[in-house]
Design a protein around this motif. Sequence first.
Motif, short mmCIF file in Angstrom:
data_model
loop_
_atom_site.label_atom_id
_atom_site.label_comp_id
_atom_site.label_asym_id
_atom_site.label_seq_id
_atom_site.Cartn_x
_atom_site.Cartn_y
_atom_site.Cartn_z
N ARG A 92 0.86 -1.19 0.00
CA ARG A 92 0.00 0.00 0.00
C ARG A 92 0.89 1.23 0.00
NH1 ARG A 92 -1.73 3.50 3.93
NH2 ARG A 92 -0.71 2.26 5.52
N CYS A 93 0.60 2.15 -0.91
CA CYS A 93 1.30 3.43 -0.95
C CYS A 93 0.91 4.22 0.30
CB CYS A 93 0.91 4.20 -2.21
SG CYS A 93 1.67 5.83 -2.31
N VAL A 94 1.90 4.71 1.04
CA VAL A 94 1.64 5.42 2.28
C VAL A 94 0.98 6.77 2.02
CG1 VAL A 94 2.76 6.42 4.31
CG2 VAL A 94 3.50 4.22 3.47
N CYS A 129 -1.01 7.86 -0.88
CA CYS A 129 -2.35 7.91 -1.49
C CYS A 129 -3.23 6.70 -1.16
CB CYS A 129 -2.24 8.07 -3.01
SG CYS A 129 -1.59 6.61 -3.85
N ASP A 130 -2.71 5.74 -0.38
CA ASP A 130 -3.44 4.54 0.06
C ASP A 130 -3.84 3.59 -1.07
OD1 ASP A 130 -3.26 5.09 2.76
OD2 ASP A 130 -5.13 6.22 2.80
N ARG A 131 -3.24 3.71 -2.24
CA ARG A 131 -3.52 2.79 -3.34
C ARG A 131 -2.81 1.46 -3.05
NH1 ARG A 131 -5.93 3.49 -8.61
NH2 ARG A 131 -6.42 5.42 -7.55
N GLN A 132 -3.49 0.34 -3.33
CA GLN A 132 -2.90 -0.97 -3.09
C GLN A 132 -2.48 -1.60 -4.40
OE1 GLN A 132 -5.44 -3.40 -0.67
NE2 GLN A 132 -5.62 -1.83 0.91
#
Length: 61
Positions: free
Chosen positions: A36-38, A40-43
């Motif tokens: 998970r990108c810290v 933008c929260d994209r997984q």
Amino acid sequence: MPMKLEVGDKVELKKQHPCGNHIFEILRTGADFRIRCVKCDRQVWIDRPTLEKRIKKVIEK
């Protein structure tokens, strides 16, 4: 020998996410990883050999 990566570890990758961030958190381990990108929260799902090549350093255990 595979790297010792666990759920909750934060890693810095060589290649940045389109949002401009390099820091990712590991959500699932195994043959495939979910990170998970810290920022933008994209997984993202990524296979182990590709992830291990892209890791610059493990920031937080």
